[in-house]
Structures are given as C-alpha cells and as structure tokens.
Design a protein around this motif. Structure first.
Motif, mmCIF file in Angstrom:
data_model
loop_
_atom_site.group_PDB
_atom_site.id
_atom_site.type_symbol
_atom_site.label_atom_id
_atom_site.label_comp_id
_atom_site.label_asym_id
_atom_site.label_seq_id
_atom_site.Cartn_x
_atom_site.Cartn_y
_atom_site.Cartn_z
ATOM 1 N N SER A 24 -5.112 -28.347 6.541
ATOM 2 C CA SER A 24 -4.761 -27.777 5.367
ATOM 3 C C SER A 24 -5.628 -28.042 4.042
ATOM 4 C CB SER A 24 -3.412 -27.701 5.225
ATOM 5 O OG SER A 24 -2.379 -27.177 6.358
ATOM 6 N N LEU A 25 -5.566 -29.264 3.754
ATOM 7 C CA LEU A 25 -6.406 -29.844 2.899
ATOM 8 C C LEU A 25 -7.804 -29.189 2.737
ATOM 9 C CD1 LEU A 25 -6.504 -31.850 0.348
ATOM 10 C CD2 LEU A 25 -7.205 -33.625 1.920
ATOM 11 N N GLU A 26 -8.499 -29.200 3.658
ATOM 12 C CA GLU A 26 -9.930 -28.623 3.669
ATOM 13 C C GLU A 26 -9.810 -26.989 3.521
ATOM 14 O OE1 GLU A 26 -11.034 -30.242 7.293
ATOM 15 O OE2 GLU A 26 -11.816 -32.234 6.479
ATOM 16 N N LEU A 27 -8.901 -26.376 3.915
ATOM 17 C CA LEU A 27 -8.790 -24.916 3.603
ATOM 18 C C LEU A 27 -8.801 -24.958 2.194
ATOM 19 C CD1 LEU A 27 -6.659 -23.570 6.610
ATOM 20 C CD2 LEU A 27 -9.127 -23.053 5.946
ATOM 21 N N PHE A 28 -7.867 -25.638 1.363
ATOM 22 C CA PHE A 28 -7.542 -25.322 0.201
ATOM 23 C C PHE A 28 -8.718 -25.850 -0.712
ATOM 24 C CE2 PHE A 28 -2.921 -26.274 1.256
ATOM 25 C CZ PHE A 28 -2.502 -24.885 1.378
ATOM 26 N N SER A 30 -11.841 -25.355 0.266
ATOM 27 C CA SER A 30 -12.698 -24.343 0.585
ATOM 28 C C SER A 30 -12.507 -23.305 -0.378
ATOM 29 C CB SER A 30 -12.640 -23.921 2.186
ATOM 30 O OG SER A 30 -13.147 -24.790 2.900
ATOM 31 N N ALA A 31 -11.152 -22.887 -0.526
ATOM 32 C CA ALA A 31 -10.655 -21.903 -1.620
ATOM 33 C C ALA A 31 -11.133 -22.034 -2.900
ATOM 34 C CB ALA A 31 -9.161 -21.766 -1.516
ATOM 35 N N ASN A 32 -11.054 -23.519 -3.415
ATOM 36 C CA ASN A 32 -11.587 -23.823 -4.493
ATOM 37 C C ASN A 32 -13.043 -23.721 -4.879
ATOM 38 O OD1 ASN A 32 -8.860 -24.615 -5.611
ATOM 39 N ND2 ASN A 32 -9.263 -26.965 -4.777
ATOM 40 N N LEU A 33 -13.690 -23.950 -3.908
ATOM 41 C CA LEU A 33 -15.286 -23.934 -4.012
ATOM 42 C C LEU A 33 -15.523 -22.334 -3.997
ATOM 43 C CD1 LEU A 33 -16.636 -26.262 -1.106
ATOM 44 C CD2 LEU A 33 -16.543 -26.502 -3.679
ATOM 45 N N ARG A 34 -14.741 -21.347 -3.619
ATOM 46 C CA ARG A 34 -14.891 -20.214 -3.875
ATOM 47 C C ARG A 34 -14.895 -19.527 -5.277
ATOM 48 N NH1 ARG A 34 -15.245 -20.770 1.067
ATOM 49 N NH2 ARG A 34 -16.313 -19.279 2.613
ATOM 50 N N GLN A 35 -14.095 -20.174 -6.028
ATOM 51 C CA GLN A 35 -13.845 -19.898 -7.643
ATOM 52 C C GLN A 35 -14.141 -21.201 -8.352
ATOM 53 O OE1 GLN A 35 -10.120 -17.875 -7.933
ATOM 54 N NE2 GLN A 35 -11.076 -15.873 -7.034
ATOM 55 N N ALA A 36 -15.314 -21.736 -8.197
ATOM 56 C CA ALA A 36 -15.446 -22.911 -8.894
ATOM 57 C C ALA A 36 -15.095 -23.123 -10.422
ATOM 58 C CB ALA A 36 -17.031 -23.419 -8.909
ATOM 59 N N LYS A 37 -15.449 -21.794 -11.123
ATOM 60 C CA LYS A 37 -14.835 -21.940 -12.417
ATOM 61 C C LYS A 37 -13.358 -21.527 -12.797
ATOM 62 C CE LYS A 37 -19.341 -19.796 -13.946
ATOM 63 N NZ LYS A 37 -20.050 -18.909 -14.408
ATOM 64 N N ASN A 38 -12.592 -21.344 -11.865
ATOM 65 C CA ASN A 38 -11.222 -21.187 -12.049
ATOM 66 C C ASN A 38 -10.513 -21.890 -10.626
ATOM 67 O OD1 ASN A 38 -8.795 -20.339 -12.657
ATOM 68 N ND2 ASN A 38 -8.996 -18.144 -11.759
ATOM 69 N N SER A 173 -1.464 -21.742 7.427
ATOM 70 C CA SER A 173 -2.020 -21.985 6.236
ATOM 71 C C SER A 173 -2.676 -20.989 5.591
ATOM 72 C CB SER A 173 -3.097 -23.297 6.599
ATOM 73 O OG SER A 173 -2.448 -24.492 7.235
ATOM 74 N N MET A 174 -3.578 -19.970 6.507
ATOM 75 C CA MET A 174 -4.207 -18.707 5.951
ATOM 76 C C MET A 174 -3.406 -18.017 5.330
ATOM 77 S SD MET A 174 -7.543 -19.515 6.365
ATOM 78 C CE MET A 174 -8.187 -17.801 6.254
ATOM 79 N N HIS A 175 -2.182 -17.717 5.916
ATOM 80 C CA HIS A 175 -1.285 -17.104 5.403
ATOM 81 C C HIS A 175 -0.679 -17.388 3.990
ATOM 82 C CE1 HIS A 175 2.211 -13.970 5.051
ATOM 83 N NE2 HIS A 175 3.169 -15.164 4.727
ATOM 84 N N LEU A 176 -0.528 -18.647 3.670
ATOM 85 C CA LEU A 176 -0.465 -19.133 2.262
ATOM 86 C C LEU A 176 -1.400 -19.120 1.465
ATOM 87 C CD1 LEU A 176 1.556 -22.401 3.673
ATOM 88 C CD2 LEU A 176 2.613 -20.390 2.502
ATOM 89 N N LEU A 189 -12.620 -16.749 3.845
ATOM 90 C CA LEU A 189 -12.652 -18.054 4.632
ATOM 91 C C LEU A 189 -12.424 -17.738 6.219
ATOM 92 C CD1 LEU A 189 -10.252 -20.044 2.416
ATOM 93 C CD2 LEU A 189 -12.534 -20.761 2.811
ATOM 94 N N ALA A 190 -11.730 -16.788 6.242
ATOM 95 C CA ALA A 190 -11.284 -16.333 7.835
ATOM 96 C C ALA A 190 -12.876 -16.299 8.409
ATOM 97 C CB ALA A 190 -10.503 -15.315 7.849
ATOM 98 N N ARG A 191 -13.628 -15.413 7.784
ATOM 99 C CA ARG A 191 -14.969 -15.110 8.430
ATOM 100 C C ARG A 191 -15.855 -16.233 8.572
ATOM 101 N NH1 ARG A 191 -14.654 -10.726 4.497
ATOM 102 N NH2 ARG A 191 -15.994 -12.077 3.115
ATOM 103 N N ASP A 192 -15.916 -17.380 7.395
ATOM 104 C CA ASP A 192 -17.046 -18.265 7.512
ATOM 105 C C ASP A 192 -16.442 -19.380 8.674
ATOM 106 O OD1 ASP A 192 -17.973 -17.596 5.450
ATOM 107 O OD2 ASP A 192 -17.181 -18.875 3.871
#
Length: 331
Positions: A24-28, A30-38, A173-176, A189-192
C-alpha cells in the motif's frame, strides 16, 4: 502539517505482514510521483508504542510515529498472522484510537484479517465486512453483530473497508486511490503495474456497497444472489419466490431497503463489471456487453450511458489513451 493533501497512517504491530504494509505504501508513493507539484499523500508507519515491531517475516522495524491525537484521513490496517487474543492484550490502545479517528472522519481500511481492529473497536456493529477465510469463523463467533460476507472480495460500510485475500487487498488499495485521487491516476497506476488483468472474481461489488446499508435480511439474501448471478437472465418472480416473497412485496421491500428497483440494481451490477473490463482488458465492447448479461450492444450501451452519463467507448477512452490500447476491430 505535512505538505500533502491527505494524511495516511499504516498501522504496524507484531505479526503484521510486510507485503500488506509496503504494498500500500508504494502505491501511495507512486501516486505522489504522478503529481510531484501537488503531492497527494503523506504516509506514516504508525505503531502503538516506541518498541520495535516484529513483522510476520521476522524483520524488526520501528514506526515513524506513535498513535496519538494527530488526525488522519485514511488508516490502513495490515493483515496479520498470529494469536488474536494475545494481540488485543498487547495493544489495548489501538481500538479506542481507531474509534476516535473514525469519529473524526478518518476512513479505515482493514486488509484481510487486519479488519479485526475495526471490529474490536466496535465500528462494525450492525455493519458488514469481509476478512481472510482462515479467520472468518473466529470473527463470526467473536463479533456476532457483524454481517461477515464470506463470498465478497471487498466490502465497504460507513467509511470502513475490508478485503478477503492478497489480490483483493491490492484491489482495495487501488479503490481507495481512486476515491482520494480520482480515476485517472488510479487507471494510470493500474496500467503501469499490469494490475487486475486476470481476476477471477468481480471487484465491482465494492462500488455499490452503499446499496447494502440496510437491515432487511430477505433483501440481503436477494442481493447476495444477484451479486453472484448478475450475468444470467434474471426472473424477478422466481427470485422473489426463492426468498419467500410475492413479486409485489419483493419489489416494494427491495426499493425501500436500497432506494433502487431490483431491475436497476441489476443494471448497476452489470455496468460496474463492464467498467472493470473496459479499463483492464482489450475485449471488444460487444464481447463485454454480452459477458455481463446483455444480448446486444445497443441495449448495453443505452443502460451504460444512463448510469455513467458516457458511452462504453467514451468511458474506455478516458481511462485508456489511444497510444496504449490494442482494442479489437469488433468495437
């Protein structure tokens, strides 16, 4: 206050499975990396005290912080393997902390057997949840006021989420992530990570969990049947008879309990299953429509748009840019 939109606590304790913490930690992250400015998430590994925690695999780690007054938006409860009674005695402060966090608006996600913390805190009384099969009978006996859903991969009740297996925990985790960040980031993320391409169960059930927030046992039985057989042709008269009601009484009670007619609930089940396949497979729209219970693409598309406000083709295009698609010409 951390420079992030959402605060997430990942609870660790003796016997916790590292994979359900770090996955779960790594999914979160990864989400941060997709919006580095936010940055979306600030994540803490949180423990009951400052002593080392021995994970199921034998590794010893310390939490970043100790449970206290700091508020969180989401709390993840790791899957565990061990003596449940011993854990409750070892960590008496966890249940009241969870209850307070939930009262302050935190969502709580119990990964498989991790949901026992929420049950111990009394947060599931009169509600629904699922858990890892090995612990199900134990939990049924210990928490008889909880409706344990053995056959559902994921369940949501009043902001409390649960799952019943390793694959289901990833789905959860993906649903959240989708709940907090929206479908675009979740789909990316699901695709990657080639996520969810070969599931053998229907993860759509979690998305209509709101229709389960009632206590009509007969209608729950009908929903259980529909959840399992929604791909088939459904005769309401036969379903009503199966649960001991007349057709008129069944329709009335179903609508009173869920807010939807049974026929519309069935449509929602089918559409949720179709959404999952549209986002995670290259099957043609016709194949997907027939696979979730429709005889022709016209009927499928009409129902899909009435529920989502977009056509199946538009829904797929939003989730899957043309550059990464390989869709059959049958579309």
């Amino acid at each position: 206050m951390p420079d992030a939109k959402w605060r997430v606590a990942l609870l660790i304790f003796n016997g916790a499975w590292a994979s359900t913490v770090y996955g779960s930690l790594e999914l979160f992250h990864s989400a941060n990396l997709r919006q580095a400015k936010n940055r979306q998430f600030h994540c803490d590994l949180i423990s009951a005290d400052r002593t080392a925690v021995q994970l199921y695999g034998g590794q010893s780690i310390h939490g970043d912080v100790v449970i206290g007054e700091a508020p969180y938006d989401l709390i993840m409860l790791a899957h565990y393997w061990g003596d449940f009674e011993q854990l409750t005695k070892q960590y008496p402060g966890i249940p009241p902390w969870l209850a307070k966090q939930h009262a302050n608006g935190a969502r709580i996600a119990g990964i498989n057997s991790g949901i026992f913390w929420a049950a111990e805190a009394g947060l599931l009384n009169g509600g629904r949840a699922t858990t890892y099969w090995r612990h199900l009978r134990e939990f049924e006996q210990r928490y008889p006021n909880v409706q344990w859903q053995a056959n559902q991969a994921s369940v949501e009740h009043a902001g409390i989420y649960s799952s019943n297996g390793q694959n289901a925990s990833l789905d959860l985790s993906m649903h959240l992530l989708e709940k907090f960040c929206g479908p675009s980031i979740a789909a990316s993320l699901a695709r990657d990570i080639s996520f969810d391409s070969r599931r053998t169960y229907d993860v759509n059930l979690i998305n209509i969990a709101g229709f389960r927030q009632h206590r009509d046992v007969g209608i729950h039985r009908a929903q259980d049947w529909l959840d399992e057989h929604f791909k088939q042709s459904v005769e309401l008269q036969l379903l009503a008879k199966q649960i001991g009601m007349s057709r008129r009484t069944f329709i009335r009670r179903f609508q009173e309990a869920t807010g939807e007619l049974p026929s519309r609930y069935l449509q929602r089940l089918r559409v949720e299953a179709a959404k999952h396949r549209l986002g995670n497979t290259d099957d043609s729209i016709k194949t997907i429509g027939m696979g979730v219970g429709y005889r022709d693409i016209s009927s499928f598309s009409k129902v899909f748009k009435s529920i989502t406000d977009v056509t199946p083709r538009e829904f797929r295009s939003r989730l899957r840019p043309a550059g990464i698609r390989n869709i059959s010409k049958a579309d």
